[in-house]
Write a protein that holds these residues in place. Structure first.
Motif, PDB file in Angstrom:
ATOM      1  N   ILE A  66      -7.981 -11.796   5.628  1.00 40.31           N
ATOM      2  CA  ILE A  66      -6.741 -10.857   5.968  1.00 40.31           C
ATOM      3  C   ILE A  66      -6.060 -10.160   4.887  1.00 40.31           C
ATOM      4  O   ILE A  66      -6.321 -10.688   3.710  1.00 40.31           O
ATOM      5  CB  ILE A  66      -5.480 -11.726   6.567  1.00 40.31           C
ATOM      6  CG1 ILE A  66      -5.258 -12.939   5.476  1.00 40.31           C
ATOM      7  CG2 ILE A  66      -6.096 -12.400   7.913  1.00 40.31           C
ATOM      8  CD1 ILE A  66      -4.241 -13.852   5.828  1.00 40.31           C
ATOM      9  N   LYS A  67      -5.420  -9.058   4.966  1.00 38.79           N
ATOM     10  CA  LYS A  67      -4.879  -8.275   3.874  1.00 38.79           C
ATOM     11  C   LYS A  67      -3.442  -8.586   3.833  1.00 38.79           C
ATOM     12  O   LYS A  67      -2.552  -8.040   3.938  1.00 38.79           O
ATOM     13  CB  LYS A  67      -4.785  -6.914   4.259  1.00 38.79           C
ATOM     14  CG  LYS A  67      -4.586  -6.056   3.189  1.00 38.79           C
ATOM     15  CD  LYS A  67      -4.663  -4.552   3.350  1.00 38.79           C
ATOM     16  CE  LYS A  67      -3.617  -4.132   4.561  1.00 38.79           C
ATOM     17  NZ  LYS A  67      -3.522  -2.697   4.650  1.00 38.79           N
ATOM     18  N   ASP A  68      -3.084 -10.022   3.499  1.00 38.92           N
ATOM     19  CA  ASP A  68      -1.726 -10.443   2.950  1.00 38.92           C
ATOM     20  C   ASP A  68      -1.545 -10.414   1.630  1.00 38.92           C
ATOM     21  O   ASP A  68      -2.140 -10.880   0.783  1.00 38.92           O
ATOM     22  CB  ASP A  68      -1.524 -11.968   3.605  1.00 38.92           C
ATOM     23  CG  ASP A  68      -0.212 -12.572   3.299  1.00 38.92           C
ATOM     24  OD1 ASP A  68       0.057 -12.885   2.251  1.00 38.92           O
ATOM     25  OD2 ASP A  68       0.498 -12.173   4.369  1.00 38.92           O
ATOM     26  N   SER A  69      -0.489  -9.525   1.085  1.00 40.96           N
ATOM     27  CA  SER A  69      -0.090  -9.240  -0.386  1.00 40.96           C
ATOM     28  C   SER A  69       0.101 -10.662  -0.995  1.00 40.96           C
ATOM     29  O   SER A  69      -0.422 -10.510  -2.139  1.00 40.96           O
ATOM     30  CB  SER A  69       1.310  -8.440  -0.282  1.00 40.96           C
ATOM     31  OG  SER A  69       0.784  -7.247   0.199  1.00 40.96           O
ATOM     32  N   THR A 141       4.059   0.566  -0.619  1.00 41.83           N
ATOM     33  CA  THR A 141       3.805  -0.797   0.150  1.00 41.83           C
ATOM     34  C   THR A 141       4.891  -1.804  -0.067  1.00 41.83           C
ATOM     35  O   THR A 141       4.728  -2.916   0.263  1.00 41.83           O
ATOM     36  CB  THR A 141       2.305  -1.147   0.100  1.00 41.83           C
ATOM     37  OG1 THR A 141       2.204  -1.310  -1.453  1.00 41.83           O
ATOM     38  CG2 THR A 141       1.355   0.051   0.484  1.00 41.83           C
ATOM     39  N   LEU A 142       5.794  -1.611  -0.913  1.00 36.21           N
ATOM     40  CA  LEU A 142       6.635  -2.793  -1.462  1.00 36.21           C
ATOM     41  C   LEU A 142       7.463  -2.914  -0.342  1.00 36.21           C
ATOM     42  O   LEU A 142       7.972  -1.916   0.390  1.00 36.21           O
ATOM     43  CB  LEU A 142       7.280  -2.261  -2.493  1.00 36.21           C
ATOM     44  CG  LEU A 142       6.795  -2.273  -4.023  1.00 36.21           C
ATOM     45  CD1 LEU A 142       7.609  -1.771  -5.015  1.00 36.21           C
ATOM     46  CD2 LEU A 142       6.095  -3.651  -4.331  1.00 36.21           C
ATOM     47  N   VAL A 143       7.807  -4.221   0.122  1.00 33.16           N
ATOM     48  CA  VAL A 143       8.818  -4.664   1.003  1.00 33.16           C
ATOM     49  C   VAL A 143       9.800  -5.480   0.183  1.00 33.16           C
ATOM     50  O   VAL A 143       9.639  -5.822  -0.882  1.00 33.16           O
ATOM     51  CB  VAL A 143       8.150  -5.527   2.097  1.00 33.16           C
ATOM     52  CG1 VAL A 143       7.083  -4.719   2.939  1.00 33.16           C
ATOM     53  CG2 VAL A 143       7.193  -6.729   1.478  1.00 33.16           C
ATOM     54  N   GLU A 144      10.759  -5.936   0.904  1.00 35.24           N
ATOM     55  CA  GLU A 144      12.014  -6.579   0.313  1.00 35.24           C
ATOM     56  C   GLU A 144      11.373  -7.816  -0.342  1.00 35.24           C
ATOM     57  O   GLU A 144      11.935  -8.511  -1.397  1.00 35.24           O
ATOM     58  CB  GLU A 144      13.086  -6.811   1.369  1.00 35.24           C
ATOM     59  CG  GLU A 144      14.300  -7.382   0.850  1.00 35.24           C
ATOM     60  CD  GLU A 144      15.485  -7.492   2.051  1.00 35.24           C
ATOM     61  OE1 GLU A 144      16.537  -8.130   1.513  1.00 35.24           O
ATOM     62  OE2 GLU A 144      15.331  -6.697   2.925  1.00 35.24           O
ATOM     63  N   SER A 145      10.351  -8.654   0.338  1.00 34.04           N
ATOM     64  CA  SER A 145       9.907  -9.906  -0.101  1.00 34.04           C
ATOM     65  C   SER A 145       9.264  -9.773  -1.494  1.00 34.04           C
ATOM     66  O   SER A 145       9.369 -10.659  -2.390  1.00 34.04           O
ATOM     67  CB  SER A 145       8.932 -10.423   0.908  1.00 34.04           C
ATOM     68  OG  SER A 145       7.972  -9.752   1.104  1.00 34.04           O
ATOM     69  N   ASP A 146       8.632  -8.639  -1.721  1.00 30.95           N
ATOM     70  CA  ASP A 146       8.035  -8.373  -2.868  1.00 30.95           C
ATOM     71  C   ASP A 146       9.114  -8.126  -4.214  1.00 30.95           C
ATOM     72  O   ASP A 146       8.835  -8.679  -5.081  1.00 30.95           O
ATOM     73  CB  ASP A 146       7.209  -7.084  -2.727  1.00 30.95           C
ATOM     74  CG  ASP A 146       6.000  -7.200  -1.840  1.00 30.95           C
ATOM     75  OD1 ASP A 146       5.473  -8.322  -1.905  1.00 30.95           O
ATOM     76  OD2 ASP A 146       5.749  -6.074  -1.334  1.00 30.95           O
ATOM     77  N   VAL A 147      10.031  -7.446  -3.729  1.00 28.54           N
ATOM     78  CA  VAL A 147      11.343  -7.447  -4.732  1.00 28.54           C
ATOM     79  C   VAL A 147      12.101  -8.583  -4.941  1.00 28.54           C
ATOM     80  O   VAL A 147      12.145  -9.052  -6.352  1.00 28.54           O
ATOM     81  CB  VAL A 147      12.422  -6.377  -4.040  1.00 28.54           C
ATOM     82  CG1 VAL A 147      13.504  -6.257  -5.089  1.00 28.54           C
ATOM     83  CG2 VAL A 147      11.664  -5.019  -3.867  1.00 28.54           C
TER      84      VAL A 147
END
Length: 375
Positions: A66-69, A141-147
């Motif tokens: 899977i492509k999960d960051s 591709t950055l999302v809020e969880s990454d921040v």
């Protein structure tokens, strides 16, 4: 897109706000940690770690499918740590220097990672992998969880730096003295290296494997030109890193077909260039200005010294014989003499140069200072 429109979009557009915050936080934490890598002369460390993380990303995808960051970055973290400790092992167990160990691990891990990426591309689920974005980064591709993850790591890093500031500082400038004080230098070294690995891994999604080392080194190299204080250097490097992220994101967002990661690195390079040229203490411009000033002062002192040597052998420094000797000498320029006239050390009368009493005293003081140095 003008500046006002961009600022408005930062507060209203979710994607742009997320990318701007993410790149700013990433720039701040990499600048902060990059200061230690630069001062420890481990400039290749960031390059080696970022390249060492590539096979971890590929292996994590092969295991999970899977492509999960989060999963991919966990694999990158493990692979980066393994590569880092291999570097330490090579340096400690062999006679190879750090640059050799770094280059060896960099090429070995990156080659293995590219081999795995080629293998993945031939798999049935290759089109959903999208692992090539980790080579050059894809900030979109950055999302809020990454921040939030970047914020957590930055906060943890800042807390650890403040907690172990004295130990880090002593280890940085004198490792042997740190051991004599009873500090566990191995633990301190591993701690800061682990945070560097973690910061690099977080930046792979934004900047990519190839360019991540620039994010670690450029802000720190720029900050080093402005201060001799470690504390100020860390702060300035964090500011430069954050500004690189924000400005790079703004430029990328205002133009079509501009990748955010490379633009951020270019902006960081501009900060380095500006610092190398315009820094008051180390900048090339001010160094050249100081060099020209020193040369000018040296010419003035040489001219004044010659005139003094002539004048002190005569009872009257305004005697025509002394003035004739001075004016027959070709070793000084008219421009230098005119500068001495403005200082009232030399006078020009009827086309003849002569030493004033004030100039005689100034030259005498120069000789006395030189005599004291010789003693």
């Amino acid at each position: 897109m003008d500046l006002a429109e961009y600022i408005q979009l930062v507060f209203t557009d979710y994607t742009l706000r997320t990318i701007t915050l993410g790149t700013a936080i990433l720039g701040a934490v990499t600048g902060m940690l990059g200061s230690f890598a630069v001062l420890r002369k481990q400039s290749l460390l960031g390059d080696a770690i970022s390249h060492a993380a590539l096979p971890g990303i590929a292996i994590a995808f092969l295991i999970t499918g899977i492509k999960d960051s989060n999963v991919l970055l966990l694999g990158a973290l493990i692979s980066g740590l393994v590569g880092t400790f291999w570097i330490r092992g090579i340096m400690n167990k062999t006679h190879l220097k750090s640059d050799t160990a770094l280059g060896l691990i960099l090429s070995l891990f990156f080659g293995f990672g590219m081999l795995l990426l080629t293998f993945i591309q031939k798999q049935p689920n290759a089109n959903q992998a999208g692992l090539d974005k980790y080579l050059f980064g894809q900030a979109a591709t950055l999302v809020e969880s990454d921040v939030w993850m970047m914020t957590l790591v930055t906060g943890s890093c800042l807390f650890v730096l403040l907690l172990f500031w004295k130990e880090f500082k002593i280890l940085l400038f004198d490792a042997d003295y740190t051991k004599t004080l009873g500090f566990n230098t191995k633990f301190i070294d591993v701690l800061i290296t682990t945070f560097i690995v973690l910061a690099i891994v977080l930046g792979l999604q934004t900047v990519g494997v190839v360019l991540m080392s620039a994010m670690l080194l450029a802000p720190a190299a720029a900050a080093r030109q402005w201060t001799n204080s470690l504390g100020y250097m860390v702060i300035i490097a964090s500011v430069f890193g954050a500004l690189s992220g924000v400005v790079g994101t703004a430029i990328s967002a205002s133009q079509n077909n501009l990748s955010t990661g490379p633009v951020i690195v270019i902006v960081a390079g501009v900060f380095v260039l500006i610092s190398f040229v315009f820094s008051p203490s180390r900048g090339l411009l001010f160094k050249q200005i100081r060099l020209l000033k020193n040369r000018r002062d040296l010419k003035l002192h040489k001219t004044l010294s010659f005139m003094y040597n002539i004048a002190r052998t005569h009872d009257d420094i305004s005697h025509p014989h002394a003035i004739k000797i001075l004016n027959n000498f070709q070793g000084y320029t008219t421009g230098t003499l005119q500068k001495l006239v403005r200082k009232n050390y030399v006078r020009l009368e009827a086309g003849q140069w002569s030493l004033t009493l004030e100039g005689f005293k100034a030259a005498s003081n120069l000789y006395n200072q030189q005599d004291h140095k010789d003693e």
